[in-house]
Write a protein that holds these residues in place. Structure first.
Motif, mmCIF file in Angstrom:
data_model
loop_
_atom_site.group_PDB
_atom_site.id
_atom_site.type_symbol
_atom_site.label_atom_id
_atom_site.label_comp_id
_atom_site.label_asym_id
_atom_site.label_seq_id
_atom_site.Cartn_x
_atom_site.Cartn_y
_atom_site.Cartn_z
ATOM 1 N N ASP A 1 0.955 -1.300 -0.525
ATOM 2 C CA ASP A 1 0.215 0.144 -0.599
ATOM 3 C C ASP A 1 0.965 1.407 0.111
ATOM 4 O OD1 ASP A 1 -1.559 2.046 0.197
ATOM 5 O OD2 ASP A 1 -2.823 1.282 1.919
ATOM 6 N N ALA A 2 1.003 1.991 -0.991
ATOM 7 C CA ALA A 2 2.062 3.051 -1.322
ATOM 8 C C ALA A 2 1.349 4.618 -0.843
ATOM 9 C CB ALA A 2 2.013 3.430 -2.686
ATOM 10 N N SER A 3 0.230 4.425 -0.392
ATOM 11 C CA SER A 3 -0.892 5.252 0.225
ATOM 12 C C SER A 3 -0.264 5.404 1.703
ATOM 13 C CB SER A 3 -2.132 5.445 0.004
ATOM 14 O OG SER A 3 -2.631 7.109 0.797
ATOM 15 N N SER A 4 -0.169 4.257 2.200
ATOM 16 C CA SER A 4 0.070 4.065 4.087
ATOM 17 C C SER A 4 1.252 3.718 4.047
ATOM 18 C CB SER A 4 0.038 2.857 4.221
ATOM 19 O OG SER A 4 -1.591 2.247 3.871
ATOM 20 N N ASP B 1 4.086 5.773 2.459
ATOM 21 C CA ASP B 1 3.261 7.023 2.117
ATOM 22 C C ASP B 1 3.188 8.655 3.087
ATOM 23 O OD1 ASP B 1 4.439 9.638 0.634
ATOM 24 O OD2 ASP B 1 2.556 10.482 1.368
ATOM 25 N N SER B 2 2.458 7.812 4.584
ATOM 26 C CA SER B 2 2.098 8.771 5.194
ATOM 27 C C SER B 2 3.315 8.269 6.303
ATOM 28 C CB SER B 2 0.763 8.334 5.189
ATOM 29 O OG SER B 2 0.867 7.000 5.825
ATOM 30 N N GLY C 1 7.949 12.774 0.398
ATOM 31 C CA GLY C 1 7.305 10.840 0.707
ATOM 32 C C GLY C 1 7.458 11.102 -0.790
ATOM 33 N N PHE D 1 4.333 9.811 -6.921
ATOM 34 C CA PHE D 1 3.769 9.187 -7.289
ATOM 35 C C PHE D 1 3.432 9.523 -8.750
ATOM 36 C CE2 PHE D 1 2.342 8.788 -2.770
ATOM 37 C CZ PHE D 1 1.527 7.402 -3.051
ATOM 38 N N GLY E 1 2.076 0.549 -6.080
ATOM 39 C CA GLY E 1 3.011 -0.455 -5.489
ATOM 40 C C GLY E 1 4.388 -0.539 -5.824
#
Length: 322
Positions: free
Chosen positions: A4-7, A9-10, A155, A158, A164
């Motif tokens: 999960d690239a979004s997780s 990144d955070s 981060g 994207f 991912g």
């Protein structure tokens, strides 16, 4: 490798308070520095199904190690063994505390266990083992323990259509270690020249310095072996970090290397020995050595030494004929 690239990144951007709150909400230990906690969260939340035990790391392929290191946000280039070492260090230690000074406080059993995990040779006394671990830490300096500043600041970059496994790019140059047996003893001529270099021009120095150099010159063969151990641990690189490690190990052995003149001469002789062994001189292997042995040992002294040896051989031959 899917994640999960979004997780991720955070987690790259998260501050200590935010990461601690996240860890607490997920039932994950929130202790340690921000980078230790960040690595723990990436391991548990982004790569929960990946076996990151020591055995699991050993089973990874070269490419899998590179991808995993990228996900953790640290240096991903290097040989397969270097990648394994770096990943294991990142997952198990705080880089601010795993220092050479801390190694000096460890007993032989702890150092032996570290050598096992870092795939370093296991033979030798406590000082030798410490030198091997220190060599690995020096070689891995700044390669683990904290994510890249660009990831913390910006981060993940994207773009449309990326997955991912594609959002993290690697622009690092692959380092290929030298295929040299640094543990081999240097030739007798090198040892003798090193001895001559250490005591060269003693009559121009202070009496205390003269005595210190005479003492150190009696340990040239030990010096040669220590240099080989450090080079093996550093992947063949010889720079300022390796010189500092050499001086620390010398002091632990009780050698008188406190005077600046003595330290300077020892490190210059050591640098030339390292170069003769095939090391890459300089922190990044790009700085030429100063050829101290070749420049400082006069041709006259070398000629005299060879002359004495030839005379001794001639005497033996005459005696055998008689």
């Amino acid at each position: 490798m899917n994640y999960d690239a979004s997780s991720l990144d955070s987690l790259y951007r998260g501050r200590l308070v935010e990461l601690r709150e996240l860890a607490e909400s997920r039932g994950i230990s929130k202790g340690g520095s921000v980078e230790v906690l960040r690595a723990r969260l990436i391991q548990n939340l982004v790569l929960p199904d990946l076996d990151l035990s020591w055995d699991g790391i050993q089973a990874m392929s070269h490419n899998e190690l590179g991808e995993t290191l990228k996900i953790f946000g640290i240096k991903s280039s290097g040989s397969q063994r270097e990648r394994r070492q770096r990943l294991w260090l990142h997952l198990n230690f705080d880089s601010r505390r795993m220092t050479i000074e801390r190694l000096a406080e460890m007993d032989r059993d702890d150092l032996h266990e570290l050598c096992v995990r870092l795939e370093a040779p296991l033979t030798g006394n406590r000082t030798v083992l410490m030198g091997r671990v220190a060599g690995v830490l020096t070689n891995q300096l700044n390669g683990w323990g904290r994510i890249k500043k660009s990831l913390k600041r910006n981060g993940i970059n994207f773009s449309l259509g990326t997955t991912g496994s594609e959002v993290l790019t690697n622009t690092e140059e692959v380092f290929e270690p030298l295929d040299v047996d640094f543990h081999s003893d240097s030739p007798i001529a090198v040892i003798e020249d090193a001895h001559d270099s250490l005591v060269l021009g003693l009559d121009t120095l202070d009496l205390a310095v003269q005595e210190d150099l005479r003492v150190v010159s009696t340990f040239v063969e030990d010096l040669d072996r220590i240099i080989g151990t450090i080079l093996r641990g550093s992947g063949g690189v010889w720079g300022e970090s390796q010189k500092e490690l050499l001086l620390r190990l010398s002091k632990r052995r009780g050698w008188p290397v406190n005077e600046e003149v003595v330290k300077s001469r020892v490190t210059r002789v050591a640098t030339d020995i390292a170069e003769i062994k095939g090391a890459k001189i300089g922190e990044f292997g790009k700085v030429n050595g100063n050829a101290f042995l070749r420049d400082q040992v006069t041709s006259e002294s070398s000629k005299n030494r060879i002359g004495h040896k030839l005379a001794a051989v001639d005497s033996i031959l005459r005696d055998s004929k008689g």
